[in-house]
Design a protein around this motif. Structure first.
Motif, PDB file in Angstrom:
ATOM      1  N   ARG A 203      29.861 -20.823   1.257  1.00  0.00           N
ATOM      2  CA  ARG A 203      31.020 -20.318   0.508  1.00  0.00           C
ATOM      3  C   ARG A 203      32.232 -21.204   0.721  1.00  0.00           C
ATOM      4  NH1 ARG A 203      32.809 -14.989   2.846  1.00  0.00           N
ATOM      5  NH2 ARG A 203      33.950 -16.382   4.233  1.00  0.00           N
ATOM      6  N   GLU A 204      32.436 -21.628   1.968  1.00  0.00           N
ATOM      7  CA  GLU A 204      33.591 -22.472   2.263  1.00  0.00           C
ATOM      8  C   GLU A 204      33.446 -23.868   1.671  1.00  0.00           C
ATOM      9  OE1 GLU A 204      36.482 -21.324   3.692  1.00  0.00           O
ATOM     10  OE2 GLU A 204      35.369 -19.463   3.312  1.00  0.00           O
ATOM     11  N   GLU A 205      32.213 -24.253   1.330  1.00  0.00           N
ATOM     12  CA  GLU A 205      31.989 -25.518   0.628  1.00  0.00           C
ATOM     13  C   GLU A 205      32.272 -25.375  -0.865  1.00  0.00           C
ATOM     14  OE1 GLU A 205      28.025 -26.867   1.386  1.00  0.00           O
ATOM     15  OE2 GLU A 205      28.264 -26.797   3.563  1.00  0.00           O
ATOM     16  N   GLY A 206      32.590 -24.153  -1.293  1.00  0.00           N
ATOM     17  CA  GLY A 206      32.897 -23.906  -2.691  1.00  0.00           C
ATOM     18  C   GLY A 206      31.692 -23.587  -3.549  1.00  0.00           C
ATOM     19  N   LEU A 207      30.557 -23.292  -2.919  1.00  0.00           N
ATOM     20  CA  LEU A 207      29.331 -23.013  -3.662  1.00  0.00           C
ATOM     21  C   LEU A 207      29.237 -21.526  -4.013  1.00  0.00           C
ATOM     22  CD1 LEU A 207      26.908 -25.164  -1.500  1.00  0.00           C
ATOM     23  CD2 LEU A 207      27.888 -25.767  -3.712  1.00  0.00           C
ATOM     24  N   LYS A 208      28.846 -21.247  -5.235  1.00  0.00           N
ATOM     25  CA  LYS A 208      28.700 -19.860  -5.680  1.00  0.00           C
ATOM     26  C   LYS A 208      27.283 -19.526  -6.119  1.00  0.00           C
ATOM     27  CE  LYS A 208      33.538 -19.381  -7.063  1.00  0.00           C
ATOM     28  NZ  LYS A 208      34.482 -19.053  -8.159  1.00  0.00           N
ATOM     29  N   THR A 209      26.492 -20.559  -6.399  1.00  0.00           N
ATOM     30  CA  THR A 209      25.083 -20.365  -6.738  1.00  0.00           C
ATOM     31  C   THR A 209      24.239 -20.943  -5.619  1.00  0.00           C
ATOM     32  OG1 THR A 209      25.522 -20.517  -9.105  1.00  0.00           O
ATOM     33  CG2 THR A 209      23.256 -20.864  -8.388  1.00  0.00           C
ATOM     34  N   LEU A 210      23.332 -20.134  -5.071  1.00  0.00           N
ATOM     35  CA  LEU A 210      22.502 -20.570  -3.963  1.00  0.00           C
ATOM     36  C   LEU A 210      21.022 -20.476  -4.337  1.00  0.00           C
ATOM     37  CD1 LEU A 210      24.235 -18.887  -0.877  1.00  0.00           C
ATOM     38  CD2 LEU A 210      24.504 -21.219  -1.723  1.00  0.00           C
ATOM     39  N   VAL A 211      20.246 -21.427  -3.848  1.00  0.00           N
ATOM     40  CA  VAL A 211      18.815 -21.461  -4.114  1.00  0.00           C
ATOM     41  C   VAL A 211      18.055 -21.026  -2.861  1.00  0.00           C
ATOM     42  CG1 VAL A 211      16.873 -22.873  -4.886  1.00  0.00           C
ATOM     43  CG2 VAL A 211      19.187 -23.379  -5.714  1.00  0.00           C
ATOM     44  N   PHE A 212      17.130 -20.101  -3.037  1.00  0.00           N
ATOM     45  CA  PHE A 212      16.300 -19.597  -1.948  1.00  0.00           C
ATOM     46  C   PHE A 212      14.832 -19.751  -2.334  1.00  0.00           C
ATOM     47  CE2 PHE A 212      20.222 -17.178  -1.902  1.00  0.00           C
ATOM     48  CZ  PHE A 212      20.596 -17.144  -0.570  1.00  0.00           C
ATOM     49  N   GLU A 213      13.994 -19.988  -1.333  1.00  0.00           N
ATOM     50  CA  GLU A 213      12.564 -19.977  -1.604  1.00  0.00           C
ATOM     51  C   GLU A 213      12.103 -18.554  -1.883  1.00  0.00           C
ATOM     52  OE1 GLU A 213       8.369 -21.525   0.414  1.00  0.00           O
ATOM     53  OE2 GLU A 213      10.292 -22.273   1.157  1.00  0.00           O
ATOM     54  N   ASP A 214      11.090 -18.434  -2.702  1.00  0.00           N
ATOM     55  CA  ASP A 214      10.561 -17.127  -3.071  1.00  0.00           C
ATOM     56  C   ASP A 214       9.934 -16.459  -1.849  1.00  0.00           C
ATOM     57  OD1 ASP A 214       9.837 -15.001  -4.624  1.00  0.00           O
ATOM     58  OD2 ASP A 214       8.152 -15.998  -5.601  1.00  0.00           O
ATOM     59  N   GLU A 215      10.531 -15.361  -1.408  1.00  0.00           N
ATOM     60  CA  GLU A 215      10.047 -14.634  -0.229  1.00  0.00           C
ATOM     61  C   GLU A 215       9.909 -13.165  -0.563  1.00  0.00           C
ATOM     62  OE1 GLU A 215       9.195 -16.234   2.370  1.00  0.00           O
ATOM     63  OE2 GLU A 215      10.324 -18.109   2.329  1.00  0.00           O
ATOM     64  N   GLY A 216       9.098 -12.475   0.208  1.00  0.00           N
ATOM     65  CA  GLY A 216       9.004 -11.031   0.080  1.00  0.00           C
ATOM     66  C   GLY A 216      10.058 -10.361   0.954  1.00  0.00           C
ATOM     67  N   LYS A 217       9.870  -9.084   1.207  1.00  0.00           N
ATOM     68  CA  LYS A 217      10.817  -8.360   2.053  1.00  0.00           C
ATOM     69  C   LYS A 217      10.729  -8.815   3.498  1.00  0.00           C
ATOM     70  CE  LYS A 217      10.860  -4.176  -0.796  1.00  0.00           C
ATOM     71  NZ  LYS A 217      10.626  -2.707  -0.825  1.00  0.00           N
ATOM     72  N   HIS A 218       9.561  -9.338   3.881  1.00  0.00           N
ATOM     73  CA  HIS A 218       9.356  -9.788   5.249  1.00  0.00           C
ATOM     74  C   HIS A 218       9.051 -11.275   5.290  1.00  0.00           C
ATOM     75  CE1 HIS A 218       8.701  -5.443   5.634  1.00  0.00           C
ATOM     76  NE2 HIS A 218       9.011  -5.578   6.900  1.00  0.00           N
ATOM     77  N   ILE A 219       9.525 -11.937   6.321  1.00  0.00           N
ATOM     78  CA  ILE A 219       9.147 -13.318   6.613  1.00  0.00           C
ATOM     79  C   ILE A 219       8.568 -13.284   8.019  1.00  0.00           C
ATOM     80  CG2 ILE A 219       9.896 -15.726   6.719  1.00  0.00           C
ATOM     81  CD1 ILE A 219      12.384 -14.906   5.149  1.00  0.00           C
ATOM     82  N   GLY A 220       7.266 -13.112   8.095  1.00  0.00           N
ATOM     83  CA  GLY A 220       6.663 -12.901   9.408  1.00  0.00           C
ATOM     84  C   GLY A 220       7.121 -11.568   9.965  1.00  0.00           C
ATOM     85  N   THR A 221       7.721 -11.600  11.139  1.00  0.00           N
ATOM     86  CA  THR A 221       8.147 -10.371  11.803  1.00  0.00           C
ATOM     87  C   THR A 221       9.576  -9.971  11.485  1.00  0.00           C
ATOM     88  OG1 THR A 221       8.794 -11.641  13.769  1.00  0.00           O
ATOM     89  CG2 THR A 221       6.558 -10.730  13.732  1.00  0.00           C
ATOM     90  N   VAL A 222      10.312 -10.818  10.782  1.00  0.00           N
ATOM     91  CA  VAL A 222      11.684 -10.453  10.418  1.00  0.00           C
ATOM     92  C   VAL A 222      11.716 -10.007   8.962  1.00  0.00           C
ATOM     93  CG1 VAL A 222      12.630 -12.089  12.084  1.00  0.00           C
ATOM     94  CG2 VAL A 222      12.449 -12.759   9.678  1.00  0.00           C
ATOM     95  N   PHE A 223      12.728  -9.239   8.619  1.00  0.00           N
ATOM     96  CA  PHE A 223      12.823  -8.732   7.257  1.00  0.00           C
ATOM     97  C   PHE A 223      14.176  -9.061   6.657  1.00  0.00           C
ATOM     98  CE2 PHE A 223      13.645  -5.359  10.330  1.00  0.00           C
ATOM     99  CZ  PHE A 223      14.891  -4.883   9.940  1.00  0.00           C
ATOM    100  N   MET A 224      14.202  -9.117   5.352  1.00  0.00           N
ATOM    101  CA  MET A 224      15.422  -9.462   4.639  1.00  0.00           C
ATOM    102  C   MET A 224      16.462  -8.357   4.795  1.00  0.00           C
ATOM    103  SD  MET A 224      14.887 -12.403   3.094  1.00  0.00           S
ATOM    104  CE  MET A 224      15.832 -12.489   1.583  1.00  0.00           C
ATOM    105  N   PRO A 225      17.740  -8.700   4.859  1.00  0.00           N
ATOM    106  CA  PRO A 225      18.779  -7.661   4.892  1.00  0.00           C
ATOM    107  C   PRO A 225      18.694  -6.769   3.660  1.00  0.00           C
ATOM    108  CG  PRO A 225      19.703  -9.823   5.422  1.00  0.00           C
ATOM    109  CD  PRO A 225      18.294 -10.058   4.962  1.00  0.00           C
ATOM    110  N   ASP A 226      19.019  -5.503   3.825  1.00  0.00           N
ATOM    111  CA  ASP A 226      18.922  -4.541   2.725  1.00  0.00           C
ATOM    112  C   ASP A 226      19.728  -4.974   1.511  1.00  0.00           C
ATOM    113  OD1 ASP A 226      17.249  -2.942   4.201  1.00  0.00           O
ATOM    114  OD2 ASP A 226      18.837  -1.598   4.896  1.00  0.00           O
TER     115      ASP A 226
END
Length: 362
Positions: A203-226
Protein backbone atom coordinates in the motif's frame (compact mmCIF):
# COMPACT_ATOMS: atom_id res chain seq x y z
CA UNK A 1 13.77 7.63 30.61
CA UNK A 2 10.49 5.95 29.71
CA UNK A 3 10.11 6.58 26.00
CA UNK A 4 7.23 4.92 24.18
CA UNK A 5 6.58 4.44 20.47
CA UNK A 6 3.31 3.63 18.73
CA UNK A 7 3.89 4.51 15.07
CA UNK A 8 3.35 0.91 14.02
CA UNK A 9 3.14 1.74 10.33
CA UNK A 10 6.69 3.08 10.34
CA UNK A 11 7.91 -0.16 11.96
CA UNK A 12 6.46 -2.12 9.05
CA UNK A 13 7.55 0.24 6.30
CA UNK A 14 11.11 0.49 7.60
CA UNK A 15 11.43 -3.17 8.62
CA UNK A 16 12.48 -1.99 12.05
CA UNK A 17 14.37 -4.58 14.14
CA UNK A 18 12.65 -5.52 17.40
CA UNK A 19 13.71 -7.02 20.70
CA UNK A 20 11.03 -9.31 22.10
CA UNK A 21 11.65 -9.88 25.82
CA UNK A 22 8.73 -12.28 26.26
CA UNK A 23 9.46 -15.87 27.23
CA UNK A 24 10.28 -18.34 24.42
CA UNK A 25 6.91 -20.09 24.79
CA UNK A 26 5.16 -16.81 24.01
CA UNK A 27 7.46 -16.02 21.09
CA UNK A 28 6.82 -19.41 19.48
CA UNK A 29 3.08 -18.79 19.42
CA UNK A 30 3.50 -15.61 17.43
CA UNK A 31 5.92 -12.78 16.79
CA UNK A 32 6.80 -10.15 14.21
CA UNK A 33 9.16 -9.92 11.26
CA UNK A 34 12.67 -8.81 12.23
CA UNK A 35 12.02 -9.59 15.92
CA UNK A 36 14.65 -11.38 18.00
CA UNK A 37 13.56 -13.29 21.09
CA UNK A 38 15.91 -12.17 23.85
CA UNK A 39 13.78 -12.94 26.92
CA UNK A 40 14.03 -11.29 30.27
CA UNK A 41 12.70 -14.55 31.77
CA UNK A 42 12.87 -18.11 30.51
CA UNK A 43 9.77 -20.30 30.40
CA UNK A 44 10.28 -21.83 33.83
CA UNK A 45 10.88 -18.46 35.50
CA UNK A 46 7.80 -17.02 33.82
CA UNK A 47 5.73 -19.98 35.01
CA UNK A 48 6.88 -19.61 38.63
CA UNK A 49 6.32 -15.87 38.64
CA UNK A 50 2.85 -16.33 37.14
CA UNK A 51 1.87 -18.67 39.98
CA UNK A 52 3.25 -16.22 42.52
CA UNK A 53 1.27 -13.38 40.94
CA UNK A 54 -1.93 -15.42 41.04
CA UNK A 55 -1.49 -16.43 44.68
CA UNK A 56 0.24 -13.42 46.21
CA UNK A 57 -0.24 -10.41 43.94
CA UNK A 58 1.94 -8.17 41.79
CA UNK A 59 4.36 -6.93 44.43
CA UNK A 60 5.42 -10.44 45.48
CA UNK A 61 5.65 -11.59 41.87
CA UNK A 62 7.91 -8.63 41.03
CA UNK A 63 10.06 -9.42 44.05
CA UNK A 64 10.41 -13.05 42.95
CA UNK A 65 11.31 -11.93 39.45
CA UNK A 66 14.22 -9.86 40.72
CA UNK A 67 15.37 -12.80 42.84
CA UNK A 68 15.34 -15.19 39.88
CA UNK A 69 16.92 -12.80 37.39
CA UNK A 70 19.98 -11.29 39.03
CA UNK A 71 23.74 -11.56 39.09
CA UNK A 72 25.28 -13.40 36.13
CA UNK A 73 21.87 -14.35 34.75
CA UNK A 74 20.84 -10.71 34.59
CA UNK A 75 24.18 -9.63 33.12
CA UNK A 76 24.04 -12.21 30.33
CA UNK A 77 20.52 -11.19 29.34
CA UNK A 78 21.31 -7.50 29.38
CA UNK A 79 24.44 -8.15 27.34
CA UNK A 80 22.38 -9.99 24.73
CA UNK A 81 20.22 -6.87 24.33
CA UNK A 82 23.28 -4.64 24.08
CA UNK A 83 24.87 -6.89 21.47
CA UNK A 84 21.68 -6.77 19.41
CA UNK A 85 21.62 -2.98 19.71
CA UNK A 86 25.22 -2.81 18.48
CA UNK A 87 24.11 -4.45 15.23
CA UNK A 88 20.67 -2.79 15.17
CA UNK A 89 20.90 0.70 16.69
CA UNK A 90 17.32 1.55 15.65
CA UNK A 91 15.82 -1.47 17.41
CA UNK A 92 12.71 -1.12 19.55
CA UNK A 93 11.73 -3.12 22.62
CA UNK A 94 8.49 -4.85 23.60
CA UNK A 95 6.88 -7.38 25.91
CA UNK A 96 3.27 -8.59 25.85
CA UNK A 97 1.40 -5.45 26.91
CA UNK A 98 4.25 -2.97 27.06
CA UNK A 99 4.25 -3.20 30.84
CA UNK A 100 6.67 -4.31 33.49
CA UNK A 101 8.97 -6.64 31.56
CA UNK A 102 9.84 -4.20 28.80
CA UNK A 103 9.98 -1.31 31.27
CA UNK A 104 12.46 -3.20 33.46
CA UNK A 105 14.52 -4.20 30.43
CA UNK A 106 14.54 -0.58 29.30
CA UNK A 107 15.78 0.58 32.71
CA UNK A 108 18.48 -2.11 32.89
CA UNK A 109 19.80 -1.05 29.50
CA UNK A 110 19.76 2.57 30.61
CA UNK A 111 21.92 1.57 33.58
CA UNK A 112 24.48 0.42 30.99
CA UNK A 113 24.29 3.73 29.20
CA UNK A 114 22.13 2.54 26.31
CA UNK A 115 18.78 4.10 25.47
CA UNK A 116 16.07 2.09 23.78
CA UNK A 117 12.44 2.96 23.06
CA UNK A 118 9.69 0.45 23.81
CA UNK A 119 6.43 -0.18 22.01
CA UNK A 120 3.39 1.40 23.60
CA UNK A 121 0.98 -1.42 24.35
CA UNK A 122 3.62 -4.01 23.44
CA UNK A 123 2.94 -7.10 21.36
CA UNK A 124 -0.81 -6.92 21.94
CA UNK A 125 -1.15 -3.41 20.52
CA UNK A 126 1.05 -4.05 17.49
CA UNK A 127 -0.73 -7.33 16.77
CA UNK A 128 -4.06 -5.50 16.99
CA UNK A 129 -2.86 -2.96 14.45
CA UNK A 130 -1.85 -5.70 12.00
CA UNK A 131 -5.15 -7.57 12.44
CA UNK A 132 -7.02 -4.35 11.70
CA UNK A 133 -5.08 -4.02 8.45
CA UNK A 134 -6.14 -7.54 7.44
CA UNK A 135 -9.75 -6.79 8.33
CA UNK A 136 -9.83 -3.84 5.91
CA UNK A 137 -8.11 -5.65 3.05
CA UNK A 138 -11.13 -5.44 0.74
CA UNK A 139 -11.38 -1.67 1.21
CA UNK A 140 -7.79 -1.05 0.14
CA UNK A 141 -6.95 -3.54 -2.61
CA UNK A 142 -8.38 -5.15 -5.70
CA UNK A 143 -7.10 -8.75 -5.94
CA UNK A 144 -6.32 -10.71 -9.09
CA UNK A 145 -5.89 -14.46 -8.75
CA UNK A 146 -3.23 -16.26 -10.75
CA UNK A 147 -4.25 -19.84 -11.48
CA UNK A 148 -2.81 -22.64 -13.54
CA UNK A 149 -2.14 -26.34 -13.41
CA UNK A 150 0.55 -27.73 -11.13
CA UNK A 151 4.00 -27.03 -12.55
CA UNK A 152 2.87 -24.14 -14.70
CA UNK A 153 5.29 -21.82 -12.90
CA UNK A 154 2.86 -19.62 -11.00
CA UNK A 155 5.22 -19.00 -8.10
CA UNK A 156 8.08 -18.26 -10.48
CA UNK A 157 5.99 -15.61 -12.25
CA UNK A 158 4.68 -14.13 -9.00
CA UNK A 159 8.21 -13.47 -7.82
CA UNK A 160 8.78 -11.32 -10.91
CA UNK A 161 5.79 -9.07 -10.15
CA UNK A 162 6.12 -6.01 -7.94
CA UNK A 163 2.42 -6.12 -7.06
CA UNK A 164 2.31 -9.81 -6.10
CA UNK A 165 2.22 -11.46 -2.68
CA UNK A 166 3.42 -15.05 -2.37
CA UNK A 167 1.01 -16.66 0.10
CA UNK A 168 2.72 -20.05 -0.10
CA UNK A 169 6.04 -18.41 0.73
CA UNK A 170 4.52 -16.68 3.75
CA UNK A 171 3.03 -20.00 4.87
CA UNK A 172 6.28 -21.91 4.18
CA UNK A 173 4.36 -24.48 2.16
CA UNK A 174 4.30 -25.57 -1.47
CA UNK A 175 0.54 -25.87 -1.57
CA UNK A 176 0.18 -29.48 -2.74
CA UNK A 177 0.20 -33.04 -1.47
CA UNK A 178 3.97 -32.87 -1.91
CA UNK A 179 4.17 -29.42 -0.36
CA UNK A 180 5.61 -30.27 3.04
CA UNK A 181 9.03 -28.82 3.78
CA UNK A 182 11.76 -29.78 6.23
CA UNK A 183 11.25 -26.63 8.27
CA UNK A 184 7.91 -26.33 10.12
CA UNK A 185 5.13 -24.28 8.65
CA UNK A 186 4.68 -20.74 9.86
CA UNK A 187 2.28 -20.46 12.81
CA UNK A 188 -1.16 -19.03 12.09
CA UNK A 189 -0.34 -15.87 14.02
CA UNK A 190 2.94 -15.35 12.18
CA UNK A 191 1.26 -15.98 8.83
CA UNK A 192 -1.29 -13.26 9.59
CA UNK A 193 1.34 -10.85 10.90
CA UNK A 194 3.63 -11.39 7.91
CA UNK A 195 0.75 -11.03 5.47
CA UNK A 196 -0.27 -7.76 7.10
CA UNK A 197 3.33 -6.54 6.78
CA UNK A 198 3.26 -7.28 3.05
CA UNK A 199 -0.08 -5.54 2.55
CA UNK A 200 1.04 -2.39 4.35
CA UNK A 201 4.29 -2.26 2.42
CA UNK A 202 2.48 -2.72 -0.91
CA UNK A 203 0.00 0.00 0.00
CA UNK A 204 2.79 2.40 0.87
CA UNK A 205 4.34 1.67 -2.53
CA UNK A 206 1.12 3.05 -4.01
CA UNK A 207 -0.20 -0.30 -5.23
CA UNK A 208 -3.95 -0.92 -5.24
CA UNK A 209 -4.17 -4.09 -7.32
CA UNK A 210 -2.44 -7.17 -5.94
CA UNK A 211 -1.83 -10.56 -7.54
CA UNK A 212 -2.13 -13.74 -5.47
CA UNK A 213 -1.66 -17.36 -6.41
CA UNK A 214 -4.85 -19.38 -6.51
CA UNK A 215 -5.27 -20.88 -3.03
CA UNK A 216 -8.05 -22.48 -1.06
CA UNK A 217 -9.09 -21.56 2.46
CA UNK A 218 -6.10 -23.48 3.79
CA UNK A 219 -2.43 -23.47 2.85
CA UNK A 220 -1.19 -26.55 4.62
CA UNK A 221 -1.87 -26.02 8.31
CA UNK A 222 -2.57 -22.29 8.12
CA UNK A 223 -5.78 -20.74 6.89
CA UNK A 224 -6.66 -17.54 5.11
CA UNK A 225 -7.96 -14.63 7.21
CA UNK A 226 -11.76 -14.46 7.27
CA UNK A 227 -11.73 -11.08 5.55
CA UNK A 228 -9.89 -12.56 2.55
CA UNK A 229 -12.10 -15.54 1.78
CA UNK A 230 -15.20 -13.80 0.32
CA UNK A 231 -13.08 -11.30 -1.63
CA UNK A 232 -10.68 -13.85 -3.08
CA UNK A 233 -13.49 -16.26 -3.99
CA UNK A 234 -15.02 -13.62 -6.29
CA UNK A 235 -11.82 -12.06 -7.64
CA UNK A 236 -10.98 -12.21 -11.36
CA UNK A 237 -8.99 -15.32 -12.23
CA UNK A 238 -6.24 -15.40 -14.85
CA UNK A 239 -4.94 -18.79 -15.96
CA UNK A 240 -1.27 -19.37 -16.72
CA UNK A 241 -1.00 -21.91 -19.54
CA UNK A 242 2.30 -23.77 -19.76
CA UNK A 243 3.22 -26.65 -22.11
CA UNK A 244 3.38 -30.08 -20.46
CA UNK A 245 7.12 -30.54 -21.11
CA UNK A 246 7.85 -27.27 -19.31
CA UNK A 247 5.54 -28.24 -16.45
CA UNK A 248 7.39 -31.54 -16.08
CA UNK A 249 10.69 -29.66 -15.98
CA UNK A 250 9.47 -27.20 -13.32
CA UNK A 251 7.92 -29.92 -11.14
CA UNK A 252 10.97 -32.17 -11.46
CA UNK A 253 13.21 -29.32 -10.36
CA UNK A 254 11.03 -28.55 -7.34
CA UNK A 255 10.08 -32.04 -6.12
CA UNK A 256 13.35 -33.81 -6.93
CA UNK A 257 16.43 -31.71 -7.73
CA UNK A 258 15.99 -28.83 -5.30
CA UNK A 259 14.28 -31.00 -2.71
CA UNK A 260 17.24 -33.38 -2.57
CA UNK A 261 19.59 -30.42 -2.23
CA UNK A 262 17.57 -29.14 0.72
CA UNK A 263 17.68 -32.49 2.50
CA UNK A 264 21.43 -32.71 1.92
CA UNK A 265 22.06 -29.20 3.24
CA UNK A 266 19.97 -30.02 6.32
CA UNK A 267 22.65 -32.49 7.36
CA UNK A 268 20.69 -35.75 7.46
CA UNK A 269 22.89 -38.84 7.79
CA UNK A 270 21.18 -40.40 4.76
CA UNK A 271 19.56 -37.40 3.09
CA UNK A 272 18.60 -39.32 -0.03
CA UNK A 273 16.74 -41.95 2.00
CA UNK A 274 14.91 -39.32 4.05
CA UNK A 275 13.85 -37.52 0.87
CA UNK A 276 12.71 -40.82 -0.66
CA UNK A 277 10.57 -41.57 2.38
CA UNK A 278 9.01 -38.11 2.25
CA UNK A 279 7.93 -38.70 -1.36
CA UNK A 280 6.64 -42.19 -0.60
CA UNK A 281 4.61 -40.81 2.30
CA UNK A 282 3.19 -38.10 0.03
CA UNK A 283 2.17 -40.71 -2.55
CA UNK A 284 0.50 -42.79 0.15
CA UNK A 285 -1.52 -39.73 1.23
CA UNK A 286 -3.07 -39.52 -2.25
CA UNK A 287 -3.63 -43.27 -2.62
CA UNK A 288 -7.37 -43.08 -2.03
CA UNK A 289 -7.85 -40.40 -4.68
CA UNK A 290 -5.66 -42.21 -7.20
CA UNK A 291 -7.14 -45.63 -6.67
CA UNK A 292 -5.18 -48.85 -6.12
CA UNK A 293 -4.12 -49.42 -9.71
CA UNK A 294 -2.82 -45.91 -10.36
CA UNK A 295 -1.19 -45.85 -6.94
CA UNK A 296 0.73 -49.05 -7.79
CA UNK A 297 1.73 -47.61 -11.15
CA UNK A 298 3.01 -44.30 -9.77
CA UNK A 299 4.95 -46.12 -7.04
CA UNK A 300 6.57 -48.37 -9.64
CA UNK A 301 7.55 -45.36 -11.77
CA UNK A 302 9.12 -43.74 -8.73
CA UNK A 303 10.98 -46.94 -7.84
CA UNK A 304 12.38 -47.17 -11.36
CA UNK A 305 13.49 -43.53 -11.23
CA UNK A 306 15.24 -44.10 -7.90
CA UNK A 307 17.15 -47.04 -9.33
CA UNK A 308 18.20 -45.04 -12.38
CA UNK A 309 19.48 -42.20 -10.24
CA UNK A 310 21.45 -44.65 -8.11
CA UNK A 311 22.95 -46.27 -11.23
CA UNK A 312 24.00 -43.20 -13.18
CA UNK A 313 23.18 -40.12 -11.07
CA UNK A 314 20.56 -39.05 -13.61
CA UNK A 315 17.26 -37.35 -12.81
CA UNK A 316 15.77 -38.25 -16.21
CA UNK A 317 13.92 -41.27 -14.87
CA UNK A 318 11.77 -39.02 -12.71
CA UNK A 319 10.27 -37.30 -15.78
CA UNK A 320 7.91 -40.19 -16.43
CA UNK A 321 6.93 -40.28 -12.75
CA UNK A 322 6.28 -36.52 -12.69
CA UNK A 323 4.27 -36.69 -15.94
CA UNK A 324 2.13 -39.48 -14.49
CA UNK A 325 1.44 -37.46 -11.34
CA UNK A 326 0.53 -34.35 -13.31
CA UNK A 327 -1.77 -36.07 -15.80
CA UNK A 328 -3.43 -38.60 -13.50
CA UNK A 329 -3.63 -36.76 -10.19
CA UNK A 330 -3.15 -33.01 -10.38
CA UNK A 331 -4.72 -32.13 -13.74
CA UNK A 332 -8.12 -33.85 -13.29
CA UNK A 333 -8.47 -32.37 -9.84
CA UNK A 334 -7.50 -28.86 -10.95
CA UNK A 335 -9.63 -28.92 -14.10
CA UNK A 336 -12.67 -29.92 -12.04
CA UNK A 337 -12.14 -27.02 -9.64
CA UNK A 338 -11.63 -24.50 -12.45
CA UNK A 339 -14.75 -25.67 -14.25
CA UNK A 340 -16.79 -24.80 -11.16
CA UNK A 341 -15.27 -21.28 -11.22
CA UNK A 342 -15.40 -20.69 -14.95
CA UNK A 343 -17.30 -17.41 -14.53
CA UNK A 344 -14.33 -15.93 -12.67
CA UNK A 345 -11.86 -16.63 -15.49
CA UNK A 346 -11.10 -13.39 -17.33
CA UNK A 347 -7.93 -14.32 -19.21
CA UNK A 348 -5.78 -17.30 -20.24
CA UNK A 349 -2.31 -17.18 -21.71
CA UNK A 350 1.42 -17.71 -21.51
CA UNK A 351 3.62 -16.11 -18.87
CA UNK A 352 4.39 -13.15 -21.14
CA UNK A 353 0.73 -12.72 -22.08
CA UNK A 354 -0.31 -12.87 -18.42
CA UNK A 355 2.26 -10.21 -17.57
CA UNK A 356 1.00 -7.92 -20.34
CA UNK A 357 -2.63 -8.45 -19.30
CA UNK A 358 -1.99 -7.60 -15.65
CA UNK A 359 -0.01 -4.49 -16.62
CA UNK A 360 -3.00 -3.33 -18.67
CA UNK A 361 -5.58 -3.74 -15.93
CA UNK A 362 -3.72 -2.34 -12.93
Amino acid sequence: MNELFDDFKSIVVNNTPLIDVRAPVEFKKGSFLHAANLPIMNDEERHDIGICYKNNGNAKALELGHQLVRGDIKEKRVQAWLDFMDSNPDALLYCFRGGQRSKIAQSWMQEKGRKIVRLKGGYKAFRGYLLNELEHFNQQFKPIILGGRTGSGKTIELKKMQNAIDLEGLANHRGSSFGQKITPQTSQINFENNLAYRLIQKREEGLKTLVFEDEGKHIGTVFMPDSFIPVMSKAPLVILETPIDKRIEITLDEYVVKAQEVYESAGFTDAFKVWQESIENAMYRIKKRLGNQKYSEVCMLFKNALEEQKRNSSFDGYKEWVAYLLQNYYDPMYDYQIQKRSKQVVFKGSAEEIKEYIERVI
